[in-house]
Design a protein around this motif. Structure first.
Motif, PDB file in Angstrom:
ATOM      1  N   PRO A 196      -1.599  -5.548   0.122  1.00  0.00           N
ATOM      2  CA  PRO A 196      -0.569  -4.593   0.541  1.00  0.00           C
ATOM      3  C   PRO A 196      -0.328  -3.436  -0.427  1.00  0.00           C
ATOM      4  N   LYS A 197      -0.572  -3.644  -1.723  1.00  0.00           N
ATOM      5  CA  LYS A 197      -0.287  -2.601  -2.702  1.00  0.00           C
ATOM      6  C   LYS A 197      -1.483  -1.674  -2.945  1.00  0.00           C
ATOM      7  N   ASN A 249      -3.676 -10.601  -0.501  1.00  0.00           N
ATOM      8  CA  ASN A 249      -4.177 -10.454  -1.867  1.00  0.00           C
ATOM      9  C   ASN A 249      -3.027  -9.901  -2.699  1.00  0.00           C
ATOM     10  N   HIS A 250      -2.655 -10.618  -3.765  1.00  0.00           N
ATOM     11  CA  HIS A 250      -1.437 -10.274  -4.491  1.00  0.00           C
ATOM     12  C   HIS A 250      -1.642  -9.288  -5.642  1.00  0.00           C
ATOM     13  N   GLU A 251      -2.742  -8.546  -5.660  1.00  0.00           N
ATOM     14  CA  GLU A 251      -2.963  -7.614  -6.766  1.00  0.00           C
ATOM     15  C   GLU A 251      -1.796  -6.625  -6.884  1.00  0.00           C
ATOM     16  N   ASP A 252      -1.324  -6.466  -8.133  1.00  0.00           N
ATOM     17  CA  ASP A 252      -0.224  -5.544  -8.456  1.00  0.00           C
ATOM     18  C   ASP A 252       1.096  -5.931  -7.795  1.00  0.00           C
ATOM     19  N   MET A 253       1.246  -7.187  -7.409  1.00  0.00           N
ATOM     20  CA  MET A 253       2.477  -7.636  -6.756  1.00  0.00           C
ATOM     21  C   MET A 253       3.144  -8.745  -7.557  1.00  0.00           C
ATOM     22  N   THR A 254       4.466  -8.748  -7.564  1.00  0.00           N
ATOM     23  CA  THR A 254       5.213  -9.856  -8.142  1.00  0.00           C
ATOM     24  C   THR A 254       5.280 -10.991  -7.124  1.00  0.00           C
ATOM     25  N   PRO A 285      -6.583   1.256   5.296  1.00  0.00           N
ATOM     26  CA  PRO A 285      -6.016   1.122   6.642  1.00  0.00           C
ATOM     27  C   PRO A 285      -4.818   0.186   6.607  1.00  0.00           C
ATOM     28  N   SER A 286      -4.045   0.218   7.630  1.00  0.00           N
ATOM     29  CA  SER A 286      -2.959  -0.750   7.753  1.00  0.00           C
ATOM     30  C   SER A 286      -3.531  -2.064   8.261  1.00  0.00           C
ATOM     31  N   ILE A 287      -2.816  -3.137   8.021  1.00  0.00           N
ATOM     32  CA  ILE A 287      -3.243  -4.432   8.546  1.00  0.00           C
ATOM     33  C   ILE A 287      -3.233  -4.399  10.068  1.00  0.00           C
ATOM     34  N   ALA A 288      -2.289  -3.661  10.653  1.00  0.00           N
ATOM     35  CA  ALA A 288      -2.196  -3.581  12.119  1.00  0.00           C
ATOM     36  C   ALA A 288      -3.424  -2.903  12.714  1.00  0.00           C
ATOM     37  N   SER A 289      -3.864  -1.815  12.099  1.00  0.00           N
ATOM     38  CA  SER A 289      -5.020  -1.098  12.647  1.00  0.00           C
ATOM     39  C   SER A 289      -6.293  -1.923  12.519  1.00  0.00           C
ATOM     40  N   GLU A 290      -6.410  -2.682  11.422  1.00  0.00           N
ATOM     41  CA  GLU A 290      -7.610  -3.497  11.242  1.00  0.00           C
ATOM     42  C   GLU A 290      -7.652  -4.640  12.257  1.00  0.00           C
ATOM     43  N   CYS A 317     -13.398  -4.049   0.767  1.00  0.00           N
ATOM     44  CA  CYS A 317     -14.225  -4.945  -0.024  1.00  0.00           C
ATOM     45  C   CYS A 317     -13.406  -5.441  -1.227  1.00  0.00           C
ATOM     46  N   ALA A 318     -13.837  -6.527  -1.816  1.00  0.00           N
ATOM     47  CA  ALA A 318     -13.179  -7.099  -3.000  1.00  0.00           C
ATOM     48  C   ALA A 318     -11.693  -7.334  -2.797  1.00  0.00           C
ATOM     49  N   VAL A 319     -11.340  -7.967  -1.662  1.00  0.00           N
ATOM     50  CA  VAL A 319      -9.937  -8.317  -1.425  1.00  0.00           C
ATOM     51  C   VAL A 319      -9.711  -9.835  -1.431  1.00  0.00           C
ATOM     52  N   GLY A 320     -10.777 -10.626  -1.625  1.00  0.00           N
ATOM     53  CA  GLY A 320     -10.602 -12.071  -1.690  1.00  0.00           C
ATOM     54  C   GLY A 320     -11.024 -12.826  -0.450  1.00  0.00           C
ATOM     55  N   LYS A 321     -11.862 -12.229   0.380  1.00  0.00           N
ATOM     56  CA  LYS A 321     -12.303 -12.905   1.609  1.00  0.00           C
ATOM     57  C   LYS A 321     -13.038 -14.201   1.288  1.00  0.00           C
TER      58      LYS A 321
END
Length: 362
Positions: free
Chosen positions: A267-268, A304-309, A281-286, A163-167
């Motif tokens: 990813p982070k 979703n770029h949270e905590d990413m450069t 979960p991993s993106i692959a499993s989802e 949830c809350a990933v930007g869908k």
């Protein structure tokens, strides 16, 4: 309709997703300010995305009223925590907004219209209370009929790994990008923020029983097709199909019978939102789970770029495209071109609409 949004200590954070969504996009309300004392004096757009949008952040209701030219018509409660129960300070803020003459808009599953103190104050100060997630009367709800299988319009859903990933943000931006290409795209909301933003179709399904959730998703799509004759429908996902706390994703799949999926992933992020003991979960499993459950394909990945450069985002995009052979993008940084292109490739009728839009008017 002018509105002030309450997001104390949550602007730009996960639990401030209602506020974040309204700052980025709102067709229904003119957002003229946000309340978050931790970011008082800043610009809301700059806090959220690094770009000023002219929406000021205030420290309190009184601070906002003192600095704004006019009292806003609406006060929107813009926090969406796991625990929906208000504390005493939050209750006082809402009553203060009523006293100042603002109508209350509530996105929580705790309905203010069933709160004796709130209703007494609403009557006293002559304001209204609108519980966005309060479902219609049972007699007005829809059960699943199977008519969705007669729909010829392509249906795409934007799902995620949490949830809350930007869908919703991705879905809204995709619809806007398709419209700019001359494609008649319709957005179906399945949560409170999409409805607050002005979506014409949909309902907050997480407060419904599973049978009605499926039926309401189906009905929203059927209504959109009958009234708008769209070229494509984009449905907002909720939670994640793999998330043990939510059943909304399965209801959306069953009700929408989507032709394709886009999957959003941070990813982070290490653990599920609000569930520190449940790993992500991993993106692959989802992807595997979605395709097994639905018998439809995942056609693209969004990040979703949270905590990413920016460099980390670019590296992840390249890695995902190489590993999964799927177009990948962060729509807030890269736009929706890759998503539009894959949809046009999969659904050739969209290309015809694009070409027709480019023809000079006679």
């Amino acid at each position: 309709m002018t509105a002030l949004v309450y997001s104390e200590n949550e602007l730009g954070k996960i639990d401030g997703k209602v506020t974040n969504g309204l700052i980025r996009h709102s067709e229904k309300y003119n957002i003229i300010g946000v309340i978050d004392s931790t970011k008082r004096g800043l610009d809301a757009g700059e806090c959220l995305d690094g770009t000023k949008n002219g929406i000021p952040v205030f420290g309190s209701v009184d601070d906002a009223i003192e600095l704004l030219d006019n009292i806003p018509e609406y006060f929107i409660y813009g926090i969406a925590p796991l625990d929906p129960n208000l504390n005493e300070d939050q209750r006082k803020v809402i009553i203060r907004a009523m006293k100042m003459g603002m109508n209350i808009v509530n996105g929580l599953p705790e309905f203010f219209s069933e709160d004796k103190e709130f209703m007494q104050n609403a009557t006293k100060y002559g304001v209204s209370i609108n519980d966005i997630r309060k479902p219609p009367a049972r007699k007005d709800l829809h059960i699943f009929t199977g008519k969705i299988n007669d729909i010829k319009t392509p249906v795409v859903t934007v799902f995620g790994t949490d949830c809350a990933v930007g869908k919703r943000t991705t879905a809204v931006k995709l619809v806007k990008a398709l419209k700019q290409q001359g494609v008649n795209a319709i957005f179906i909301s399945t949560g409170q923020t999409g409805l607050l933003q002005g979506s014409k179709y949909g309902i907050a399904i997480d407060v419904l029983s599973s049978g009605y959730s499926t039926g309401e998703v189906e009905n929203a799509i059927i209504q959109a097709v009958e009234k708008e004759n769209p070229d494509i429908i984009v449905v907002e996902g909720q939670g994640a199909l793999s998330h043990p706390a939510f059943t909304s994703s399965s209801a959306i799949i069953n009700g929408a019978q989507p032709n394709a999926f886009i999957v959003q992933h941070p990813p982070k992020r290490v653990h599920r939102c609000d569930y520190p003991k449940i790993p992500m979960p991993s993106i692959a499993s989802e992807i595997k789970l979605i395709e097994s459950f639905s018998n439809s394909r995942v056609i693209a990945i969004t990040v979703n770029h949270e905590d990413m450069t920016d460099d980390e985002v670019d590296d992840v995009v390249m890695a995902y495209e190489n590993e999964y052979m799927l177009p990948t993008a962060d729509v807030l940084k890269h736009g929706c071109d890759k998503l539009v292109n894959i949809l046009v490739k999969l659904f050739p009728s969209l290309q015809q609409e694009k070409e027709a839009a480019c023809q000079p008017q006679k």
